[in-house]
Design an enzyme around this catalytic site. Structure first.
Site, PDB file in Angstrom:
ATOM      1  N   CYS A 110      -2.197  -1.998  27.303  1.00  0.00           N
ATOM      2  CA  CYS A 110      -1.562  -2.530  26.098  1.00  0.00           C
ATOM      3  C   CYS A 110      -2.403  -3.672  25.559  1.00  0.00           C
ATOM      4  O   CYS A 110      -2.907  -4.488  26.339  1.00  0.00           O
ATOM      5  CB  CYS A 110      -0.155  -3.019  26.468  1.00  0.00           C
ATOM      6  SG  CYS A 110       0.770  -3.700  25.085  1.00  0.00           S
ATOM      7  N   HIS A 153       5.077   4.695  23.657  1.00  0.00           N
ATOM      8  CA  HIS A 153       4.653   3.342  24.036  1.00  0.00           C
ATOM      9  C   HIS A 153       4.900   2.381  22.869  1.00  0.00           C
ATOM     10  O   HIS A 153       5.471   1.298  23.044  1.00  0.00           O
ATOM     11  CB  HIS A 153       3.163   3.373  24.424  1.00  0.00           C
ATOM     12  CG  HIS A 153       2.593   2.033  24.772  1.00  0.00           C
ATOM     13  ND1 HIS A 153       2.180   1.715  26.046  1.00  0.00           N
ATOM     14  CD2 HIS A 153       2.339   0.937  24.020  1.00  0.00           C
ATOM     15  CE1 HIS A 153       1.707   0.467  26.050  1.00  0.00           C
ATOM     16  NE2 HIS A 153       1.785  -0.017  24.819  1.00  0.00           N
ATOM     17  N   GLU A 154       4.475   2.787  21.668  1.00  0.00           N
ATOM     18  CA  GLU A 154       4.663   1.920  20.494  1.00  0.00           C
ATOM     19  C   GLU A 154       6.135   1.791  20.134  1.00  0.00           C
ATOM     20  O   GLU A 154       6.601   0.711  19.761  1.00  0.00           O
ATOM     21  CB  GLU A 154       3.856   2.438  19.299  1.00  0.00           C
ATOM     22  CG  GLU A 154       2.351   2.470  19.534  1.00  0.00           C
ATOM     23  CD  GLU A 154       1.778   1.192  20.123  1.00  0.00           C
ATOM     24  OE1 GLU A 154       2.213   0.082  19.728  1.00  0.00           O
ATOM     25  OE2 GLU A 154       0.909   1.275  21.002  1.00  0.00           O
ATOM     26  N   HIS A 157       7.879  -0.879  22.026  1.00  0.00           N
ATOM     27  CA  HIS A 157       7.656  -2.242  21.532  1.00  0.00           C
ATOM     28  C   HIS A 157       8.724  -2.656  20.511  1.00  0.00           C
ATOM     29  O   HIS A 157       9.069  -3.827  20.419  1.00  0.00           O
ATOM     30  CB  HIS A 157       6.277  -2.363  20.873  1.00  0.00           C
ATOM     31  CG  HIS A 157       5.160  -2.602  21.831  1.00  0.00           C
ATOM     32  ND1 HIS A 157       5.133  -3.686  22.700  1.00  0.00           N
ATOM     33  CD2 HIS A 157       4.013  -1.923  22.050  1.00  0.00           C
ATOM     34  CE1 HIS A 157       4.019  -3.644  23.412  1.00  0.00           C
ATOM     35  NE2 HIS A 157       3.328  -2.586  23.037  1.00  0.00           N
TER      36      HIS A 157
END
Length: 186
Positions: A110, A153-154, A157
């Protein structure tokens, strides 16, 4: 131009907050932010520009990583067949996913995490995601494998979740049932 100095690091409280929905239609400012995030990814993947501006290579970047609490992220990656996924999305939603899992055998990294955190990160092998692209159009994407993992993954966030939250603390490399390992060669 976004540089590594603009990206907040692990431990910053903004990385643990749920980001806010973006008003639609997108404002000029929000469209520009999505384009700026895409430009960062393009620059970070260009060896000459990455060296010139001291950028770490990235395939995704979310607005919370820039200390901006908006449900927006950008992704720039190719799949195994050479198809490019270049998207800046606002208000993305994962509307369906497979039962089968997938994980990167090399683990995940990351731009907001400077150290290597080893371990398998279980993700869905396939997802369908919707959102508003940087041109204001509604999009619906069916993704699998590595591309699916990057989008998840994004997406995490936007909900204040870091990739290492998914790693088994007791056994970081424990086998993940009903899963597909994705190796470095992909």
């Amino acid at each position: 131009m976004i540089t590594m100095k603009d990206i907040i690091r692990d431990g910053h409280p903004a990385l643990r907050k749920r980001a806010k929905e973006v008003p639609v239609p997108l404002t000029k400012e929000d469209r520009e932010l999505l384009l700026d995030m895409l430009e960062f990814l393009e620059n970070s993947q260009d060896p000459h520009l990455a060296e010139q501006y001291d950028l770490r290579a990235g395939v995704g970047l979310a607005a919370p990583q820039l200390n901006i609490s908006k449900r927006m992220f950008a992704v720039l990656i190719e799949d195994d067949d050479g198809n490019e996924y270049r998207y800046g999305l606002a208000n993305p939603k994962i509307v369906s996913h497979s039962v089968k899992k997938a994980y990167l055998t090399s683990g995940e990294g990351c731009l907001s995490v400077d150290e290597n955190i080893p371990g398998y990160v279980p993700r869905y092998d396939k997802i369908t995601i919707t959102g508003i692209d940087h041109n204001g159009n509604e999009v619906k994407l069916r993704l699998r494998g590595l591309v699916s993992i990057v989008f998840q993954h994004e997406y995490d966030h936007l909900n204040g979740v870091m990739f290492y939250d998914h790693i088994d603390e007791k056994d970081p490399f424990a086998p993940i049932p009903n899963s597909k390992p994705i190796g470095d060669e992909e």
